[in-house]
Design a protein around this motif. Sequence first.
Motif, PDB file in Angstrom:
ATOM      1  N   PRO A   1    -117.161 -61.658 -27.402  1.00  0.00           N
ATOM      2  CA  PRO A   1    -117.794 -60.805 -26.388  1.00  0.00           C
ATOM      3  C   PRO A   1    -119.032 -61.483 -25.808  1.00  0.00           C
ATOM      4  O   PRO A   1    -119.858 -62.020 -26.546  1.00  0.00           O
ATOM      5  CB  PRO A   1    -118.156 -59.534 -27.167  1.00  0.00           C
ATOM      6  CG  PRO A   1    -118.162 -59.943 -28.609  1.00  0.00           C
ATOM      7  CD  PRO A   1    -117.156 -61.035 -28.737  1.00  0.00           C
ATOM      8  N   LEU A   2    -119.108 -61.471 -24.487  1.00  0.00           N
ATOM      9  CA  LEU A   2    -120.228 -62.122 -23.817  1.00  0.00           C
ATOM     10  C   LEU A   2    -121.473 -61.253 -23.897  1.00  0.00           C
ATOM     11  O   LEU A   2    -121.398 -60.018 -23.884  1.00  0.00           O
ATOM     12  CB  LEU A   2    -119.879 -62.396 -22.363  1.00  0.00           C
ATOM     13  CG  LEU A   2    -118.706 -63.356 -22.121  1.00  0.00           C
ATOM     14  CD1 LEU A   2    -118.413 -63.451 -20.626  1.00  0.00           C
ATOM     15  CD2 LEU A   2    -119.000 -64.729 -22.709  1.00  0.00           C
ATOM     16  N   MET A   3    -122.620 -61.904 -23.953  1.00  0.00           N
ATOM     17  CA  MET A   3    -123.886 -61.183 -23.994  1.00  0.00           C
ATOM     18  C   MET A   3    -124.249 -60.682 -22.607  1.00  0.00           C
ATOM     19  O   MET A   3    -123.894 -61.277 -21.583  1.00  0.00           O
ATOM     20  CB  MET A   3    -124.993 -62.097 -24.532  1.00  0.00           C
ATOM     21  CG  MET A   3    -124.778 -62.554 -25.963  1.00  0.00           C
ATOM     22  SD  MET A   3    -126.209 -63.436 -26.615  1.00  0.00           S
ATOM     23  CE  MET A   3    -127.429 -62.128 -26.636  1.00  0.00           C
ATOM     24  N   SER A   4    -124.924 -59.575 -22.576  1.00  0.00           N
ATOM     25  CA  SER A   4    -125.346 -58.991 -21.297  1.00  0.00           C
ATOM     26  C   SER A   4    -126.485 -59.814 -20.703  1.00  0.00           C
ATOM     27  O   SER A   4    -127.245 -60.475 -21.411  1.00  0.00           O
ATOM     28  CB  SER A   4    -125.801 -57.544 -21.509  1.00  0.00           C
ATOM     29  OG  SER A   4    -126.879 -57.492 -22.430  1.00  0.00           O
ATOM     30  N   GLY A   5    -126.592 -59.765 -19.376  1.00  0.00           N
ATOM     31  CA  GLY A   5    -127.616 -60.536 -18.696  1.00  0.00           C
ATOM     32  C   GLY A   5    -126.996 -61.714 -17.962  1.00  0.00           C
ATOM     33  O   GLY A   5    -125.851 -62.101 -18.205  1.00  0.00           O
ATOM     34  N   GLY A   6    -127.746 -62.305 -17.075  1.00  0.00           N
ATOM     35  CA  GLY A   6    -127.259 -63.446 -16.316  1.00  0.00           C
ATOM     36  C   GLY A   6    -127.271 -64.720 -17.120  1.00  0.00           C
ATOM     37  O   GLY A   6    -127.751 -64.770 -18.259  1.00  0.00           O
ATOM     38  N   PRO A   7    -126.754 -65.817 -16.548  1.00  0.00           N
ATOM     39  CA  PRO A   7    -126.729 -67.109 -17.248  1.00  0.00           C
ATOM     40  C   PRO A   7    -128.114 -67.605 -17.644  1.00  0.00           C
ATOM     41  O   PRO A   7    -128.284 -68.183 -18.718  1.00  0.00           O
ATOM     42  CB  PRO A   7    -126.072 -68.042 -16.233  1.00  0.00           C
ATOM     43  CG  PRO A   7    -125.306 -67.137 -15.325  1.00  0.00           C
ATOM     44  CD  PRO A   7    -126.085 -65.873 -15.244  1.00  0.00           C
ATOM     45  N   ASN A   8    -129.104 -67.376 -16.785  1.00  0.00           N
ATOM     46  CA  ASN A   8    -130.452 -67.839 -17.109  1.00  0.00           C
ATOM     47  C   ASN A   8    -131.033 -67.091 -18.309  1.00  0.00           C
ATOM     48  O   ASN A   8    -131.653 -67.699 -19.198  1.00  0.00           O
ATOM     49  CB  ASN A   8    -131.370 -67.658 -15.899  1.00  0.00           C
ATOM     50  CG  ASN A   8    -130.973 -68.547 -14.746  1.00  0.00           C
ATOM     51  OD1 ASN A   8    -130.353 -69.602 -14.943  1.00  0.00           O
ATOM     52  ND2 ASN A   8    -131.309 -68.137 -13.537  1.00  0.00           N
ATOM     53  N   ALA A   9    -130.807 -65.799 -18.369  1.00  0.00           N
ATOM     54  CA  ALA A   9    -131.325 -65.012 -19.499  1.00  0.00           C
ATOM     55  C   ALA A   9    -130.631 -65.408 -20.797  1.00  0.00           C
ATOM     56  O   ALA A   9    -131.276 -65.534 -21.843  1.00  0.00           O
ATOM     57  CB  ALA A   9    -131.131 -63.524 -19.223  1.00  0.00           C
ATOM     58  N   VAL A  10    -129.309 -65.610 -20.726  1.00  0.00           N
ATOM     59  CA  VAL A  10    -128.569 -66.018 -21.926  1.00  0.00           C
ATOM     60  C   VAL A  10    -129.023 -67.399 -22.392  1.00  0.00           C
ATOM     61  O   VAL A  10    -129.180 -67.647 -23.600  1.00  0.00           O
ATOM     62  CB  VAL A  10    -127.053 -66.003 -21.640  1.00  0.00           C
ATOM     63  CG1 VAL A  10    -126.275 -66.603 -22.812  1.00  0.00           C
ATOM     64  CG2 VAL A  10    -126.582 -64.586 -21.368  1.00  0.00           C
ATOM     65  N   ALA A  11    -129.251 -68.312 -21.452  1.00  0.00           N
ATOM     66  CA  ALA A  11    -129.705 -69.654 -21.823  1.00  0.00           C
ATOM     67  C   ALA A  11    -131.068 -69.600 -22.514  1.00  0.00           C
ATOM     68  O   ALA A  11    -131.302 -70.312 -23.499  1.00  0.00           O
ATOM     69  CB  ALA A  11    -129.777 -70.539 -20.585  1.00  0.00           C
ATOM     70  N   ARG A  12    -131.952 -68.748 -22.033  1.00  0.00           N
ATOM     71  CA  ARG A  12    -133.267 -68.620 -22.676  1.00  0.00           C
ATOM     72  C   ARG A  12    -133.156 -68.061 -24.085  1.00  0.00           C
ATOM     73  O   ARG A  12    -133.854 -68.513 -25.005  1.00  0.00           O
ATOM     74  CB  ARG A  12    -134.167 -67.728 -21.826  1.00  0.00           C
ATOM     75  CG  ARG A  12    -134.558 -68.342 -20.493  1.00  0.00           C
ATOM     76  CD  ARG A  12    -135.449 -67.404 -19.701  1.00  0.00           C
ATOM     77  NE  ARG A  12    -135.799 -67.977 -18.401  1.00  0.00           N
ATOM     78  CZ  ARG A  12    -136.577 -67.382 -17.517  1.00  0.00           C
ATOM     79  NH1 ARG A  12    -137.071 -66.170 -17.777  1.00  0.00           N
ATOM     80  NH2 ARG A  12    -136.843 -67.967 -16.367  1.00  0.00           N
ATOM     81  N   ILE A  13    -132.258 -67.104 -24.272  1.00  0.00           N
ATOM     82  CA  ILE A  13    -132.084 -66.514 -25.606  1.00  0.00           C
ATOM     83  C   ILE A  13    -131.588 -67.551 -26.597  1.00  0.00           C
ATOM     84  O   ILE A  13    -132.129 -67.693 -27.706  1.00  0.00           O
ATOM     85  CB  ILE A  13    -131.108 -65.321 -25.522  1.00  0.00           C
ATOM     86  CG1 ILE A  13    -131.738 -64.165 -24.761  1.00  0.00           C
ATOM     87  CG2 ILE A  13    -130.712 -64.876 -26.932  1.00  0.00           C
ATOM     88  CD1 ILE A  13    -130.782 -63.022 -24.488  1.00  0.00           C
TER      89      ILE A  13
END
Length: 349
Positions: A141-153
Amino acid sequence: MAGRLHYVIFALWVLALATTPLWATNYLVRLSIMIAMYSGLALSWNFIGGFTGYPSFSTAAFFGLGCYTGALSQRAGVPVVLAWVIATVLVGAFATALGAIILRLRGHYFAIGSIAIVEVVRLVISSWGSLTGGGDGLNLPLMSGGPNAVARIFLAAMIAIMVIVFVITVLVDRSRLGFGLRCIQQNEDAANMVGVDTTRYKVVAYTLSAMFCGTIGAAYASWTGYIDPNDSFSIIMTIKVPVMCLLGGPGTLLGPVVGTAAFTLLEEVFWANFLDYNRAILGAVIVILIFFLPGGLLALSYRDVVARLAKPFRRLGRFPLLRIGNHLKFLLLTRFLRRTGSPLRRKTL
């Protein structure tokens, strides 16, 4: 003083990686994630390969097992962080049981056995299609938020894992365990004779080298959202990680971090400029570096390097530019005297 300098350098490096989303492009953010991930893997390998001196090539087995453990846990509804913890514990238990058997081997026999572990685990995962999806892999399951937010996490997650492994490396280096592992590296038979429990120490080192590979594997699976046996149990990874540690300096605190940064940057440069031959060129450069620098980049005496580079300039004199300027003055004066018809008299300036 040297120890404090190591900590300062590492802290600055962590700060540089952590702030990339503020000033860098998405490509550099992704590169920072990969550097932090491989730094954690190289630091983990350093326990068994650097401190103990056992050439382990089973990193990909622990990484891949962590990928699938974390992925299956998340698909079962377990929260992401808890899935990473489960992967860490399971991989650590697997490494402890495996280490009690395989660590009876030494030298190239141990190296061959550790490579075989990667293939055996990969074949088991590929064959168990009802649970692991087989060759088709698994979707997460993919995490919520855009690619930039996921990359920061996931940048923050990989950096946090890298820092934890570095702290444990410092504790091991200062403890009795670190002293015992270095004794095993120097002479295992002699260490056993003077009372070092070599079997237990090696199993602990092997477990430490595997646990955080499982953690990083689970985090990687959550980041990519898809895993398959060929990618998770890549033989390239099981070779790259030891090379990174050896390039920086095995058995040191900063060696794996320095080696990972140097290897990753070289890999990106050769990939961008020599697309068809980047693997061959990178391999040749790494072999040359390791052959001429057996102690890694940290063992290099940079004062000697600077002295050798400056040696040709010393032959020109202490101030070569001043001497060149004097020669130019002499030539200009000679040309002026010829034009005015004055008798030429050589002067020493």
